[in-house]
Design a protein around this motif. Structure first.
Motif, PDB file in Angstrom:
ATOM      1  N   THR A   2       0.826  -1.204   0.000  1.00  0.00           N
ATOM      2  CA  THR A   2       0.000   0.000   0.000  1.00  0.00           C
ATOM      3  C   THR A   2       0.860   1.254   0.000  1.00  0.00           C
ATOM      4  O   THR A   2       2.055   1.219   0.290  1.00  0.00           O
ATOM      5  CB  THR A   2      -0.916   0.027   1.235  1.00  0.00           C
ATOM      6  N   LYS A 202     -12.853   4.254   1.975  1.00  0.00           N
ATOM      7  CA  LYS A 202     -11.818   3.291   1.561  1.00  0.00           C
ATOM      8  C   LYS A 202     -11.149   2.649   2.771  1.00  0.00           C
ATOM      9  O   LYS A 202     -10.772   1.470   2.731  1.00  0.00           O
ATOM     10  CB  LYS A 202     -10.770   3.990   0.693  1.00  0.00           C
ATOM     11  N   GLU A 207      -9.938  -4.133   2.237  1.00  0.00           N
ATOM     12  CA  GLU A 207      -9.227  -4.363   0.992  1.00  0.00           C
ATOM     13  C   GLU A 207      -9.432  -5.800   0.541  1.00  0.00           C
ATOM     14  O   GLU A 207      -9.707  -6.692   1.350  1.00  0.00           O
ATOM     15  CB  GLU A 207      -7.722  -4.096   1.171  1.00  0.00           C
ATOM     16  N   ASN A 208      -9.299  -6.033  -0.765  1.00  0.00           N
ATOM     17  CA  ASN A 208      -9.459  -7.377  -1.324  1.00  0.00           C
ATOM     18  C   ASN A 208      -8.116  -7.873  -1.831  1.00  0.00           C
ATOM     19  O   ASN A 208      -7.369  -7.127  -2.471  1.00  0.00           O
ATOM     20  CB  ASN A 208     -10.489  -7.350  -2.459  1.00  0.00           C
ATOM     21  N   GLU A 214     -10.015  -5.584  -5.991  1.00  0.00           N
ATOM     22  CA  GLU A 214      -9.519  -4.399  -5.282  1.00  0.00           C
ATOM     23  C   GLU A 214      -9.628  -3.163  -6.167  1.00  0.00           C
ATOM     24  O   GLU A 214     -10.001  -2.075  -5.721  1.00  0.00           O
ATOM     25  CB  GLU A 214      -8.078  -4.624  -4.841  1.00  0.00           C
ATOM     26  N   ARG A 217     -13.216  -2.191  -6.272  1.00  0.00           N
ATOM     27  CA  ARG A 217     -13.592  -1.558  -4.998  1.00  0.00           C
ATOM     28  C   ARG A 217     -13.243  -0.070  -5.025  1.00  0.00           C
ATOM     29  O   ARG A 217     -14.066   0.784  -4.663  1.00  0.00           O
ATOM     30  CB  ARG A 217     -12.850  -2.240  -3.842  1.00  0.00           C
ATOM     31  N   LYS A 218     -12.048   0.244  -5.476  1.00  0.00           N
ATOM     32  CA  LYS A 218     -11.626   1.642  -5.532  1.00  0.00           C
ATOM     33  C   LYS A 218     -12.415   2.423  -6.579  1.00  0.00           C
ATOM     34  O   LYS A 218     -12.746   3.597  -6.382  1.00  0.00           O
ATOM     35  CB  LYS A 218     -10.124   1.720  -5.822  1.00  0.00           C
TER      36      LYS A 218
END
Length: 308
Positions: A2, A202, A207-208, A214, A217-218
């Motif tokens: 990250t 977020k 998180e995936n 992922e 998702r974002k």
């Protein structure tokens, strides 16, 4: 890995700031090139009040997004969809660089003793970033709106339009910097909601491990953030377009201040008029918001990971 993990590595503040500038500029350039036609349509719809009829000509009135696209294509050609693109292209790199740089650098100032950023931190940092970027790019916005409002098939160059504004109205608040408070309100409020929602949600939504999920998702969070921000800030956007666009009666300034312009629109056209252009704005800044944040995040992470 990250962004937060990468930031804990030994990277100097100056280099990190340079990476934020590079990633933000890249994100802004890509977003404006893809989404410019919707920005033109949004401006055309916002600057029209009621159908204008004069002794010489009946001005074309647009009845929605697709009607506007269709009439522009028939009367001005497909290139009209990209009218006014040069000012945002010239401004996007410094604009987005300022936005993301100020946002990242001011977050610690708004933690107010908290060990980690809070939703208030993200919102206040976003408000600050949006307000400062607005001051920097407002002259480009004035030129862009003038080009987008021009219904002639032959397009004047960005330089010709800018020169005409300066020669006619000067550099001040009636000329190249008119509507600056509306731009500050529009950008400040948008980024307050945009960054505040995106980063807060977020951090809550897990998180995936799957990279595709992922990414989606974002995208979903970024799209929602951009859409919500549009609903909140569009009255400022309408006021900005009215102030910076052509006035109803040539030679007479009807729309001058931000709040007074909002009140005029409300009194003469009703509450719904403050939300003119909402559909193309969402169509642009919903996906555009997702594009912007994702390109920034992935570019920034790449630069952090591959720095030397």
């Amino acid at each position: 890995m990250t962004t937060q993990t990468l930031q804990r590595q030994e990277i100097s503040p100056a280099k990190r700031a340079a990476f934020q500038v590079m990633a933000g500029g890249s994100a802004g350039f890509l977003e404006v090139c893809i989404m410019q036609p919707l920005d033109v349509v949004k401006t055309r719809i916002q600057i029209q009040a009621t159908p204008v009829v004069t002794a010489a000509v009946t001005e074309v009135h647009y009845n929605g997004v697709f009607d506007c696209f269709s009439k522009m294509y028939r009367q001005e050609g497909i290139s009209s969809y990209w009218k006014g693109i040069m000012p945002p292209i010239l401004a996007e790199t410094p604009k987005r660089a300022i936005k993301f740089l100020v946002f990242e650098q001011t977050k610690p100032l708004f933690q107010f003793g908290s060990p980690t950023p809070t939703p208030l931190t993200y919102s206040l940092a976003g408000l600050t970033a949006g307000t400062l970027e607005a001051i920097a790019v407002n002259p480009f916005e004035v030129v862009k709106v003038a080009q987008q409002a021009d219904r002639q098939k032959k397009m004047l160059s960005t330089f010709e339009v800018a020169r005409g504004i300066v020669q006619r109205d000067g550099l001040g608040l009636n000329g190249l910097n008119k509507g600056v408070t509306a731009t500050m309100g529009r950008n400040g409020v948008f980024n307050m909601v945009y960054f505040g929602f995106y980063h807060s949600v977020k951090n809550v939504v897990p998180e995936n491990d799957d990279s595709t999920l992922e990414f989606l998702r974002k995208v979903a969070i970024g799209f929602t953030a951009g859409t919500l921000a549009c609903f909140v800030n569009i009255p400022f956007d309408v006021a900005k377009s009215r102030i910076q666009g052509p006035q109803p009666v040539p030679g007479q300034i009807k729309y001058r201040g931000t709040l007074s312009s909002m009140l005029t629109v409300y009194r003469e056209e009703g509450f719904r008029a403050l939300y003119k252009g909402l559909v193309p704005k969402i169509m642009r800044l919903g996906p555009g918001g997702a594009i912007l944040l994702l390109v920034f995040e992935y570019s920034y992470e790449y630069l952090l990971k591959n720095h030397s």
